[in-house]
Design an enzyme around this catalytic site. Structure first.
Site, mmCIF file in Angstrom:
data_model
loop_
_atom_site.group_PDB
_atom_site.id
_atom_site.type_symbol
_atom_site.label_atom_id
_atom_site.label_comp_id
_atom_site.label_asym_id
_atom_site.label_seq_id
_atom_site.Cartn_x
_atom_site.Cartn_y
_atom_site.Cartn_z
ATOM 1 N N HIS A 453 22.227 -11.345 39.379
ATOM 2 C CA HIS A 453 22.516 -12.201 38.218
ATOM 3 C C HIS A 453 21.215 -12.666 37.542
ATOM 4 C CE1 HIS A 453 26.624 -12.037 39.701
ATOM 5 N NE2 HIS A 453 26.136 -12.350 40.892
ATOM 6 N N GLU A 468 25.055 -19.596 41.582
ATOM 7 C CA GLU A 468 24.572 -18.523 42.441
ATOM 8 C C GLU A 468 23.137 -18.140 42.104
ATOM 9 O OE1 GLU A 468 25.752 -13.920 43.687
ATOM 10 O OE2 GLU A 468 26.975 -15.021 42.235
ATOM 11 N N HIS A 521 22.808 -11.922 47.127
ATOM 12 C CA HIS A 521 23.822 -12.616 46.338
ATOM 13 C C HIS A 521 24.383 -13.785 47.137
ATOM 14 C CE1 HIS A 521 24.558 -9.630 42.988
ATOM 15 N NE2 HIS A 521 23.817 -8.905 43.827
ATOM 16 N N GLU A 584 25.423 -11.116 51.099
ATOM 17 C CA GLU A 584 26.068 -12.324 50.564
ATOM 18 C C GLU A 584 25.717 -13.462 51.522
ATOM 19 O OE1 GLU A 584 27.676 -12.628 47.797
ATOM 20 O OE2 GLU A 584 28.650 -10.731 47.259
#
Length: 623
Positions: A453, A468, A521, A584
């Site tokens: 992102h 995030e 992430h 993650e």
């Protein structure tokens, strides 16, 4: 040379059995903004620390540990000038933090803390000038004489001048979470006037009708916080008294404001949260009064001692965080709670005879900070500071098992040592022991680190507005730093808050010829499911072993739920030409994970664990 022994923590209950070979120093980093050295080893270690004078330097020895590379020297600048790391002998690595000439630190304020048996931090207080004691002064003769018609002899005790006195040594001037707090001698000022110089480098605060504390009058303080380099204090006329405080600031910094509250002067940046000035991001700030710039204040509702006295429990009306330290002068353990205030009805715990606590003091330190000071009972040691729920903090109280000695010119003082924080899980002894990592020559291995992102794409939005992209960028940056420190080249697909397409990320790694690709992430689910927490690691084809190694390293070093290693068809995994994984690091929507990921210390631990997994994979597979 004079030696001052610092805090020494014993971790025998958490360490592995006797290692067959020396452990290895894996990571180190010095954060100049916090005077904090962080380091990690691949085996449990018991550091030894001391302060050596002429010149002043803090020396930390790591017995049973090797560096595995040539000596390292890092220039830091400022009053803490240099970090050196080298091998004392075949079994001992030494870290040396050098101070500027003429400066030293109080050894009793140096904190050596074990986050786990393999992860440590050393936090130094602000350096202070070495002040030579003044000689006794005999005043000139006066009209008042002794019976023998001789002027009285007055011997003044050695004094230190407030000139450039470090902030943390003064109770009269304090750095708070929101700015500064100055205690005043005689109540509320009749008038407060704030002006800024034409060159915008000085903020002048004039107070009518008050006097400054004697230790501050006519002195300067080096602060280096929130864009303020120095604060000068001047006491003017006494009819009425006029005091003046001058802040030396950056030309582009915001204006400051001052108001009277709770017996002192509160000095705050105008329209800007101070914490963002600390991050150096004042150019992109939310306006005062916006939702992003206002935080609800935590109300401390109760402080209780549990049945049996094994814990002191602090309860609040909303999620709460705290830091802690030993107050050596008072002999108390202080728990500081930021952005908090006391409830009107709060009462301290009842302390029966023979209680594990002999005294508890609860006070509003300033408008933003509540402090709970705990003095343990006879034979009782302060244990871990835990967080059983979001809205509560507990302090373990246990029978004293360990202490250490701080040497000084006047003798030695025994100081109880809190055990290391147990934020990491006890190592799984059923898993294979970790081997030491050989240093990879610089340029031989290139790892692409991909913070997901960024820019216009914030990623998932979690509890309390946690984004995030704000979580994973600092983690990714530290992973790259740790790899570089071990001789592994790291390529960041983005190193700041910008948007890059998925195709652009993959092309960057492929064109650079990266050997490995690690995308980082944070996960999310519906905000109505705060119970969903944990670590997930994904691969597509050739990245299975890399995913398993990184996943195992994180579980070994952090207390996080295991949601497994999985296969997925993510674009960056399918299109990359090297072993690739997507980590993650937790759920920003999860009650446990969001609280952890909001904590910079936890994020650093996550970065170290990811980097350790990458290095382990490189070592095992000779990448």
């Amino acid at each position: 040379m004079r030696f001052h022994w610092l805090l020494l923590s014993l971790l025998s209950v958490l360490l592995f059995g006797s290692p067959a070979e020396a452990g290895r120093l894996l990571f180190w980093r010095f954060d100049s903004s916090q005077n904090r050295l962080s380091f990690s080893t691949n085996e449990g270690v018991q550091p030894r620390a001391q302060l050596i004078t002429n010149p002043s330097r803090v020396v930390i020895d790591l017995p049973g540990t090797s560096l595995g590379r040539p000596s390292v020297k890092q220039n830091l600048g400022g009053l803490i000038t240099e970090l050196r790391i080298g091998q004392v002998d075949s079994q001992t690595t030494r870290l040396v933090i050098e101070l500027a000439p003429g400066y030293t630190v109080d050894p009793q304020q140096v904190r050596v803390r074990g986050i786990s048996p393999t992860q440590w931090t050393v936090v130094l207080p602000p350096p202070q000038r070495v002040v030579q004691p003044q000689q006794p002064i005999q005043p000139p003769p006066t009209q008042q004489t002794s019976p023998r018609n001789e002027p009285p002899r007055v011997q003044r005790p050695p004094q230190t001048t407030p000139e450039n006195r470090p902030v943390d040594t003064l109770d009269d001037f304090q750095v708070t979470r929101s700015g500064f707090f100055l205690r005043l001698n005689n109540g509320e000022p009749n008038k407060i006037k704030v002006t800024r110089s034409r060159d915008r480098r000085e903020i002048d605060i004039q107070l009518e009708g008050v006097t400054l504390p004697n230790r501050l009058a006519q002195g300067n303080l080096e602060v280096n916080r929130y864009g303020v380099s120095k604060v000068a204090f001047r006491q003017g006329s006494n009819s009425p008294p006029v005091a003046r405080i001058t802040l030396e600031v950056d030309r582009d910094s915001p204006d400051w404001k001052a108001s009277f509250s709770s017996g002192g002067l509160v000095i705050l940046p105008d329209g800007v949260p101070a914490r963002q000035l600390e991050d150096g991001s004042s150019s992109q700030l939310a306006p005062e009064g916006s939702e992003d710039s206002v935080e609800r204040r935590v109300i401390i509702e109760a402080v209780d001692l549990t049945v049996g006295g094994s814990q002191l429990l602090i309860r609040a009306n909303q999620p709460v965080r705290a830091t802690s330290r030993w107050n050596r002068q008072e002999g108390t353990y202080e728990i500081s709670i930021p952005n908090a205030e006391l409830a009107d009805t709060i009462r301290g715990p009842s302390l029966p005879a023979g209680s594990t606590i002999s005294q508890v003091r609860i006070r509003q330190q300033d408008r933003d900070t509540v402090v709970v000071a705990v003095k343990p009972g006879v034979g009782v040691a302060i244990g871990q500071l835990n967080q059983p729920t979001e809205n509560s903090i507990s302090l373990q109280l246990e029978q004293s098992r360990q202490a250490t000695t701080v040497g000084s010119s006047s003798g030695s003082t025994v100081i109880p040592v809190p055990p290391p924080e147990r934020t990491a899980q006890t190592p799984n002894l059923s898993s294979p022991p970790r081997t030491s990592f050989p240093r990879v020559p610089n340029g031989r291995t290139l790892v692409a680190i991909d913070p997901g992102h960024g820019g216009k794409d914030p990623g998932a939005i979690g509890r309390g507005g946690l984004r995030e992209k704000d979580v994973i960028l600092p983690i990714s940056q530290q992973v790259a730093q740790y790899l570089e420190s071990q001789g592994v080249s790291a390529l960041m697909t983005r190193s700041d808050d910008r948007f890059i397409s998925l195709e652009g990320r993959v092309q960057m790694a492929n064109r650079a010829g990266a050997n490995l690709f690690v995308s980082i992430h944070a996960n999310s689910i519906n905000l109505s499911r705060p119970d969903v927490n944990g670590l997930e690691t994904y691969h597509y084809s050739s990245g299975l072993r890399l995913a398993q190694t990184i996943h195992r390293s994180i579980l070994r070093n952090l207390n996080i739920r295991d949601r497994g290693v999985r296969q997925a068809r993510f674009y960056v995994l399918r299109r990359s030409s090297m072993p690739s994984v997507l980590v993650e690091v937790g759920f920003v929507t999860g009650r446990e994970d969001a609280a952890n990921l909001s904590n910079p210390t936890y994020r650093s631990q996550m970065a170290q664990a990811i980097a350790a997994g990458i290095l382990e994979y490189i070592q095992q597979n000779r990448v």
